[in-house]
Motif scaffolding. Structure first.
Motif, short mmCIF file in Angstrom:
data_model
loop_
_atom_site.label_atom_id
_atom_site.label_comp_id
_atom_site.label_asym_id
_atom_site.label_seq_id
_atom_site.Cartn_x
_atom_site.Cartn_y
_atom_site.Cartn_z
N ARG A 14 0.84 -1.20 0.00
CA ARG A 14 0.00 0.00 0.00
C ARG A 14 0.87 1.24 0.00
NH1 ARG A 14 -3.18 2.94 4.85
NH2 ARG A 14 -1.20 2.41 5.83
N GLY A 75 -3.75 5.35 -2.17
CA GLY A 75 -4.65 6.10 -1.31
C GLY A 75 -5.06 7.42 -1.92
N GLN A 105 -7.80 3.06 -1.87
CA GLN A 105 -8.22 3.30 -0.48
C GLN A 105 -8.88 4.66 -0.36
OE1 GLN A 105 -5.09 3.07 2.44
NE2 GLN A 105 -6.44 3.62 4.12
N ASN A 108 -8.27 7.48 5.15
CA ASN A 108 -7.39 6.76 6.06
C ASN A 108 -7.76 7.11 7.49
OD1 ASN A 108 -4.78 5.11 6.37
ND2 ASN A 108 -4.38 6.89 7.66
N GLU A 109 -8.26 6.14 8.21
CA GLU A 109 -8.70 6.32 9.60
C GLU A 109 -9.69 7.49 9.74
OE1 GLU A 109 -4.64 4.53 11.69
OE2 GLU A 109 -4.94 6.70 11.65
N VAL A 150 -11.77 0.63 -1.51
CA VAL A 150 -11.48 -0.02 -0.24
C VAL A 150 -11.94 0.90 0.89
CG1 VAL A 150 -9.71 -1.05 1.23
CG2 VAL A 150 -9.48 -1.16 -1.27
N GLY A 151 -12.75 0.38 1.80
CA GLY A 151 -13.22 1.18 2.94
C GLY A 151 -13.75 0.26 4.03
N ASN A 153 -11.64 1.61 6.37
CA ASN A 153 -10.27 1.92 6.80
C ASN A 153 -10.20 2.59 8.17
OD1 ASN A 153 -9.38 1.23 4.00
ND2 ASN A 153 -10.37 3.17 3.51
N SER A 181 -12.05 -2.89 5.00
CA SER A 181 -10.74 -2.84 5.63
C SER A 181 -10.78 -2.10 6.95
CB SER A 181 -9.72 -2.16 4.71
OG SER A 181 -10.02 -0.79 4.55
N GLU A 183 -7.75 -0.78 10.22
CA GLU A 183 -6.36 -0.55 10.58
C GLU A 183 -6.28 -0.56 12.10
OE1 GLU A 183 -4.95 3.03 8.72
OE2 GLU A 183 -6.02 2.62 6.85
N MET A 243 -5.60 -3.51 6.85
CA MET A 243 -4.86 -2.68 5.90
C MET A 243 -3.57 -2.12 6.49
SD MET A 243 -4.86 -1.53 2.80
CE MET A 243 -6.52 -1.71 2.15
N GLU A 244 -3.50 -2.00 7.79
CA GLU A 244 -2.30 -1.44 8.42
C GLU A 244 -2.19 -1.94 9.85
OE1 GLU A 244 -1.85 2.85 8.13
OE2 GLU A 244 -1.03 2.92 10.16
#
Length: 397
Positions: A14, A75, A105, A108-109, A150-151, A153, A181, A183, A243-244
């Motif tokens: 990623r 991302g 993605q 992110n968060e 992708v979600g 996240n 996904s 994290e 994912m992370e």
């Protein structure tokens, strides 16, 4: 990467994280670099700087995939309120990476957007709506790949996965979602690394919690909160992926993340993800100042004589790749070995219903040899009403 691909058939990487949210793709930079950071604009507890980068970064990724079977997640800069900027990575990513683009993605968060002061208020329904706006923008621009998203996240910090599912996120965007996904990390080292004001964690005090199968920071314990979601994903024809992750957010701990114990922890964690129906998990890689990298390059162009530094989690990935193999039909069973011992977990690996490998971890060692593990493995037998299928010999790695 070649070592991993040789064992598993491919490697997933990623390009994203906190930096993706404000990263801008430009055609060139004044000094000709492919990537530049605006350090003065750093934000978030992790002091994430805004980035600009050129298509040459994507061409470099494509060149890697031409040598080794690496597939990529990219991302989207979800916090930039400009449609053309947000769609640039999608358009160029697909044109340059082609079939090696595995997913896009979206955010992110996002459950930390409010805590990180990106919005005054931001909840699961806000993300649900913003995700839909992004899908509409892709369709309006006639961009392919609306099925690769992708979600959600989330970090499972300020929202739960169930709160996102309850918005109707999956049913509404089922045609667009390639993966669901999350994290997640077992703990964090943000107080020590970024002076957040919280009490720093004493790494050596918590290290034992990494060194058992069921400890507070074990893979087994990390994923308990996601077990409903793995079943939910399967019921909806999706795969939930990690994912992370790594030993601790904000770069990990000196003395834990860079120690041999982290390799054992990572192996057990990877096996737990597979056993509990995660599609896959990805180890987070940071810059040269973090402790948990699977590998770290030397500064500037010194690879030919200083070479790269390999970290413990690289060996976790190597063992997991060897154990799971390239077939993509491997099933895994936590055997609860030795009476469910938290120090000596063991796993059986099956392909097409047949046992093919056994993975055994021993968290305990001492100079006397008293903690050495003696193992007996039997397949079938009269005790369970089956013919003896134990092989006459095995290969030990």
């Amino acid at each position: 990467m070649a070592n991993l691909a040789e064992r598993s058939g491919r490697v997933n990487v990623r390009i994203g994280g906190n930096t993706q949210e404000t990263a801008v793709l430009v055609q060139s930079t004044p000094d000709g670099k492919i990537l530049e950071k605006n350090i003065t604009g750093a934000s978030n507890p992790t002091e994430t700087p805004p980035l600009v980068y050129t298509p040459d970064l994507l061409y470099m990724m494509a060149n890697i995939s031409a040598l080794v079977n690496v597939n990529w997640f990219v991302g989207v800069p979800f916090l930039i309120n400009d449609t053309a900027t947000r769609l640039a990575i999608v358009q160029w990513g697909q044109e340059i990476l082609g079939d090696h683009l595995m997913g896009i993605q979206i955010g992110n968060e996002p459950d930390l957007y409010q805590a990180h002061d990106h919005y005054t208020t931001y909840g699961p329904y806000d993300y649900y709506g913003d995700f839909g706006v992004f899908v509409d923008d892709m369709e309006a621009a006639n961009l392919p790949g609306t099925n690769l998203l992708v979600g959600p996240n989330i970090a499972y910090a300020d929202w739960t996965t169930e709160e996102v599912w309850n918005t109707g996120f999956v049913s509404t965007y089922s045609a667009n979602l390639e993966f669901l996904s999350v994290e997640n990390y077992p703990t964090d080292n943000c107080a020590a690394q970024f002076n957040t004001g919280a009490a720093p964690v004493d790494a050596q005090t918590v290290f034992p919690e990494y060194l058992t199968h069921t400890g507070q920071f074990s893979g087994n314990n990390i994923i308990q909160k996601f077990l409903n979601s793995t079943q939910f994903a399967l019921a909806n024809g999706k795969r939930l992926v990690m994912m992370e992750t790594n030993t601790a957010s904000c770069g990990g701990f000196a003395g834990i993340s860079d120690a041999f114990g982290a390799a054992l922890w990572g192996i057990d964690y990877a096996f737990q993800l597979a056993f509990n129906n995660f599609g896959f998990g990805m180890i987070h890689v940071g810059g040269q100042s973090v402790f948990y990298n699977p590998f770290t390059p030397p500064p500037t162009n010194q690879s030919s004589f200083h070479q790269w530094t390999v970290g413990p989690t690289y060996y976790s990935a190597l063992v997991a790749a060897e154990s799971l193999g390239p077939s993509n039909v491997t099933q895994l069973l936590d055997l609860g070995a030795n009476g469910g011992s938290e120090y000596t977990p063991a796993y059986a690996f099956y392909e097409n219903g047949n046992p093919v490998r056994v993975g055994i971890i021993n968290y305990v060692s001492d100079p006397t040899g008293e903690s050495d593990l003696q193992v007996q493995i039997a397949i079938g037998g009269t005790g369970i009403g089956q013919s003896n299928q134990s092989p006459t010999s095995v290969q030990v790695k």
